[in-house]
Structures are given as C-alpha cells and as structure tokens.
Design an enzyme around this catalytic site. Sequence first.
Site, PDB file in Angstrom:
ATOM      1  CB  SER A   1       1.049   1.272  -1.273  1.00 22.25           C
ATOM      2  OG  SER A   1       1.962   2.200  -0.636  1.00 22.25           O
TER       3      SER A   1
ATOM      4  CG  ASP B   1       4.964  -0.334  -0.468  1.00 26.80           C
ATOM      5  OD1 ASP B   1       3.930  -0.308  -0.470  1.00 26.80           O
ATOM      6  OD2 ASP B   1       5.958  -0.084  -1.118  1.00 26.80           O
TER       7      ASP B   1
END
Length: 282
Positions: free
Chosen positions: A39, A160
């Site tokens: 991320s 993610d």
Amino acid sequence: MDNIGLVLEGGGSRGVYTAGVIRYLMEQEIYLPYIIGVSAGACNGSSYVSRQLDRNRAVNIDYIDHPEYLSFRNFIKKRQLFGMDFLFDSLPNELEPFDFDAFYDAKEEFVVGVTDCLTGEPVFFKREDYQMDILTVIRASSSLPLVAPVVPYGERMLMDGGISDPIPIRQSVKDGNKKNVVVLTRNRGYSKKPQSFGWYIRKKYKEYPGLIKAIEKRHNVYNETLDYIFEEEKKGNVFVINPSEKLEVGRIERDKDKLTALYQKGLADAKKVAEPLKEFLS
C-alpha cells in the site's frame, strides 16, 4: 549491506511518516539492497528506488487538496474516495513524473505485496514478475476495500496488500534477508482491533470469500506480526523505526499542516536513530 531488507508498512495517509524516514535515508545515501512494501509503503518505496528525493513529499502533501486526489466527489462519481486514475496515471506520468528509467535500472530488488481476493492470501510481486507493470501492481496494493475498486492483473483479482500481510517482514526473511529495517506507521504499544463493519463487507464482496476472511482476521495477523518484529528486535535481527507517540493523522487525512508535521516527524525520528542504524547496517 548484503542480506538486509527494508520493510515498509502501509497505513494510508499515515504513510507520510514513512516518506519522511525515507527522505532521511536518501539524504544519507543509505540504499538497502531489498525493499518490500504494501500500500502506502510500496508507493514510498518506489520513489526511494528511483532516487527521487522530493517525490514522496510532493505526491503525499502538495497535491492532497486536488479534487481528483481525495474527495467525496470521487466517491459519488466513481465509487472511489481516492482518485486511483489520478494517483496512478496523471501524477506519475504527467504532474509529478516518476523516473521509470531510474527505477528499472536500479539494482535493488523491489517487492510489492498484494491480496488475492479469491484466496485471501498475500501475493508478492518481484521485479521479474511485474517487469514494466510496476504502477499497476502498486495500484493494486493500494486499493483499499470500500474506497477503491478491485484490480485485475494476470489471472488474479487484487486488492490492498495490507489486508493479508500488513507488515511483510516474513517474506523478506523468506527471501534471504537475515537482518531487516522495519518502518512502522504506529507507535509502540498499538494493538489493532477487529473490523466493525463486517456485514457490509460481506455483502459487498460476497464473490470474494477469501478477501472477507482476510479482512476478518487482519487484526490477528497484524498483532502477531508486531510480536514477531519486537522479538526479532530483541535478538538484534530487526531495527525498528516508528513514531514515538500516537499519531494525529488517520488513514485518510487532508490537512496539509498535519501531513507536513508528520513528514517532518519521520525525518526527525530517522535522524535521531542515525548512529545505531548505521551500526546495525555495518
């Protein structure tokens, strides 16, 4: 500096802290041979590899009030709070150009962690896996549930990387790094709580049972990984850089002053531990 990894946690806007830490490393010309991130950690790490000293600050702070960066207008129009096309197309290709040549010419291994939505397992892409597709893979790693769409890549549907492996130190160890510098975006003593909006997640991602399972157990994975990191720190295998106090910045933050202060904090915290860090790396 062989067999030393740099492990970068995500955390949305809290990643500005990591940007400050990385700025200091670059100023000191400390480049570790292996970088792994998820991320926001992957976003910050890519500019470290491409040797762009000010890019993380510019991307994370200077453009934050651009309406296409982060806004409810984005959410209403595109069902994404962060403008993913803006972040992973307009910014790197036009407004704040990413130095692709420097990145692809760099000798460092750069690994990006993502979550496979079907299995719920972490998947790690190395240079040989993504080749010239680094932006797509980082985009997938940064696609948070509920605020960004799933990213198709190859045969997989990805989201993610912080869901399934929020601090990917074990992958770094698995890849042969006996020592690791870990940059966290939470203060010591922090413990993650379970997600509270389970029913909505289950409804929205019903075709991705693996993703739901990964979200439900994320707090356990996170807390157990922290325990492992601090145990390894006691043994002298890990060097941790993290905020000395609880952050005033949440996962989604638009206040430039708060973000700038957090960036400066990362820079200052890294500077404070400069001597023991150099000793650890020697």
